[in-house]
Write a protein that holds these residues in place. Structure first.
Motif, mmCIF file in Angstrom:
data_model
loop_
_atom_site.group_PDB
_atom_site.id
_atom_site.type_symbol
_atom_site.label_atom_id
_atom_site.label_comp_id
_atom_site.label_asym_id
_atom_site.label_seq_id
_atom_site.Cartn_x
_atom_site.Cartn_y
_atom_site.Cartn_z
ATOM 1 N N ILE A 35 0.867 -1.180 0.000
ATOM 2 C CA ILE A 35 0.000 0.000 0.000
ATOM 3 C C ILE A 35 0.903 1.230 0.000
ATOM 4 O O ILE A 35 1.673 1.435 0.936
ATOM 5 N N LEU A 36 0.818 2.016 -1.077
ATOM 6 C CA LEU A 36 1.689 3.180 -1.260
ATOM 7 C C LEU A 36 0.883 4.414 -1.646
ATOM 8 O O LEU A 36 -0.154 4.298 -2.292
ATOM 9 N N GLY A 46 5.909 7.788 -2.747
ATOM 10 C CA GLY A 46 5.281 6.569 -3.248
ATOM 11 C C GLY A 46 5.860 6.085 -4.563
ATOM 12 O O GLY A 46 6.080 4.890 -4.753
ATOM 13 N N HIS A 47 6.132 7.019 -5.469
ATOM 14 C CA HIS A 47 6.660 6.611 -6.772
ATOM 15 C C HIS A 47 8.081 6.084 -6.665
ATOM 16 O O HIS A 47 8.444 5.127 -7.364
ATOM 17 N N SER A 48 8.906 6.662 -5.808
ATOM 18 C CA SER A 48 10.264 6.132 -5.650
ATOM 19 C C SER A 48 10.217 4.753 -5.004
ATOM 20 O O SER A 48 10.981 3.857 -5.372
ATOM 21 N N LEU A 101 2.931 -4.595 3.128
ATOM 22 C CA LEU A 101 3.963 -3.568 3.206
ATOM 23 C C LEU A 101 3.332 -2.213 2.963
ATOM 24 O O LEU A 101 2.462 -2.080 2.112
ATOM 25 N N GLY A 102 3.792 -1.199 3.691
ATOM 26 C CA GLY A 102 3.301 0.157 3.475
ATOM 27 C C GLY A 102 2.440 0.625 4.632
ATOM 28 O O GLY A 102 2.154 -0.132 5.539
ATOM 29 N N SER A 103 2.114 1.785 4.626
ATOM 30 C CA SER A 103 2.296 2.841 3.651
ATOM 31 C C SER A 103 3.534 3.666 4.007
ATOM 32 O O SER A 103 4.269 3.328 4.927
#
Length: 144
Positions: A35-36, A46-48, A101-103
């Motif tokens: 989850i990003l 998030g994009h990286s 995984l995330g955020s």
């Protein structure tokens, strides 16, 4: 990719490997929910992270995946919104995934972690801005 990032990535993959039941068919991909914040105010982070997960997926699959199964990171866009992150966490819990995984934001991680029961799933937050409770299933990247 930094050495610490590589170490974290491989540590997560090894942990997932150890949680797999031996009876799983080798041809099926092993999906790992991530989850990003791919849109909204956290987009730059998030994009990286998305690019890092795509690179880790490629590296893991070139070296045989997990017990011969290809790794597939299933990305969910929480839109930089804790409420949306909670919706995705509820879906992950309903599918009985062993790990999520995330955020990348503390607000989303704290909101998702509040949903976890005594038996998991393992929640690995991608932010050092939270303080996971001792003995639980919530972990945080780097040092908080």
């Amino acid at each position: 990719m930094a050495i610490a990032t590589r170490f974290t990535a491989w540590a997560v993959l090894i942990a997932i490997f150890l949680m797999l039941p031996a009876s799983v068919r080798a041809a099926d991909p092993y999906n790992i929910d991530v989850i990003l914040p791919l849109t909204g105010t956290g987009t730059f982070v998030g994009h990286s992270q998305q690019e890092a997960f795509q690179a880790i997926e490629a590296i893991a699959n070139r070296s045989g995946g997990i017990r011969g199964r290809p790794v597939k990171f299933v990305l969910h866009d929480d839109q930089s919104n804790p409420q949306v992150a909670v919706q995705f966490m509820n879906e992950v819990i309903a599918h009985k995934a062993p790990v999520v995984l995330g955020s990348a934001s503390a607000a989303s991680c704290n909101a998702m972690s509040a949903l976890l029961k005594a038996d998991g799933p393992v929640h690995y937050c991608l932010t050092p801005s939270i303080l996971p409770p001792a003995g639980g299933y919530v972990f945080s990247t780097t040092v908080s």
